[in-house]
Design an enzyme around this catalytic site. Sequence first.
Site, short mmCIF file in Angstrom:
data_model
loop_
_atom_site.label_atom_id
_atom_site.label_comp_id
_atom_site.label_asym_id
_atom_site.label_seq_id
_atom_site.Cartn_x
_atom_site.Cartn_y
_atom_site.Cartn_z
N HIS A 1 0.84 -1.18 0.00
CA HIS A 1 0.00 0.00 0.00
C HIS A 1 0.89 1.24 0.00
O HIS A 1 1.83 1.35 0.79
CB HIS A 1 -0.89 0.04 1.24
CG HIS A 1 -1.71 -1.19 1.44
ND1 HIS A 1 -2.33 -1.49 2.63
CD2 HIS A 1 -2.04 -2.21 0.58
CE1 HIS A 1 -3.00 -2.63 2.51
NE2 HIS A 1 -2.83 -3.09 1.29
N TYR B 1 4.01 2.00 12.78
CA TYR B 1 4.31 3.04 11.81
C TYR B 1 3.78 4.39 12.28
O TYR B 1 2.62 4.52 12.68
CB TYR B 1 3.83 2.69 10.40
CG TYR B 1 2.49 2.03 10.26
CD1 TYR B 1 1.40 2.72 9.74
CD2 TYR B 1 2.31 0.70 10.62
CE1 TYR B 1 0.16 2.12 9.57
CE2 TYR B 1 1.08 0.09 10.45
CZ TYR B 1 0.01 0.81 9.94
OH TYR B 1 -1.22 0.19 9.79
#
Length: 471
Positions: free
Chosen positions: A67, A130
């Site tokens: 992604h 993240y």
Amino acid sequence: MNNAPIVQETGIAGLLLVHLPVHEDARGWFKENWQRAKMVAAGLPDFRPVQNNVSFNRLAGTTRGIHAEPWDKYVAVIGGSVFGAWVDLRAGEGFGKSFSATLGPGQAVFVPRGVGNGFQTLEPDTGYSYLVTEHWSEKARSGYTFLNLADPSAGIPWPIPLAKATVSEADRTHPMLDALTPVGPRKTMVLGANGQLGRALAALAPADGSYEFATRGQMDITDARQLAALDLSGYRAVINAAAYTQVDEAETPAGRRASWAANVTAVGQLAVACTQHGTTLVHLSSDYVFDGRKPSYTEFDAPCPLGVYGQTKAAGDAVVAQAPRHYLVRTSWVVGDGKNFVSTMTRLARAGVDPSVIDDQFGRLCFARDLAAGILHLLDSQAPYGTYNLTNEGETVSWARIAAEVFAALGHDPGRITATSTDGYRAAHPAMAPRPVHSTLELSKIKATGFIPPDQFEALAGYLAAYLPEA
């Protein structure tokens, strides 16, 4: 104890592999997963994350991605290990380039916007963290780009074959690289597109759709509701070429209110919006922030404005300086496509009018085209953020000298210019606001970035030919 991270390039532009010091003992291990000052010093962008997400994966072989989200992110393992894979999905010569690495506690990766991120867990109970530069929303999901994990052109050597891996149905059915539309660059918005600088930027900016131009009719920066509704999540920069510049009118009650509204209040709201989205703010400052008592000024001189206009510009400068990513571009005596001193002198010369022009105010011209070129240079070269003086090069001259140069360049007798003092001019124009005697701005800082402004009188000739040809 060595706590300095090491940053390594990967072959994909902007994708950086970070080696983190990990300190182990009998109890386990400790690391500084993200430490802004150390990371920036080591070579990471100062990307200022706003959200931290964690993916917990129970099984080895869990495979996620690929992604590319519309923001920058910093990924790291907080338990276990993964095989990470990244593919450049941005438009350009790097499109389709891939990189892979095994990440344990001692590695992290900075992933720039437009680079696809995927991973496969190598151990059970693996945590994948993240940090991102935008808050997630359903609207933001429309900006994602997806690549099939099995795309043969990416050539990702998954340690556990995808047929045996745990993969979502969506990730199995994402398109191959040859069916993707590459991720375009983040855009730059120019406010005040109808002004002299706005028009110059429109003439010089790339014609690839990466620059958008908003006139006052499309975006009035003094309208707080319009600014509040401005979504900057897809923009790398905003160039604020909109301002209240009527120096004399600013001394009136109505002008004072309008000047503060455009040059301070609106700028403050714009700076907050840019800070929230990690957007670079380019803002135009003025020689009027100084009192003109020094022969020239550097970027380190403290403002000391004389009149209302200069006071509002100085206040706006102080607000802009609080935005982490800003270029405060200070200029003087701007000449571009529109009404300005040179166009006025041209009209008078051709009309047979012999003007009186002030000869005891000194500075240098700045042609809007060169000002625009300097701003684009700062953005494209990623020069250090901060304040930059930017005018044309050349000797310090008076307004009367410039008028004479214009007359001569047009083939008219410069002797038709009558020199007068500021006091003499003010006697005939009592509403004239105070102006700095000296407006020369030192240019060594902008030159150090690699931008060398043309000489003002060489630029004058080109300007007269381009904008003011003989009717």
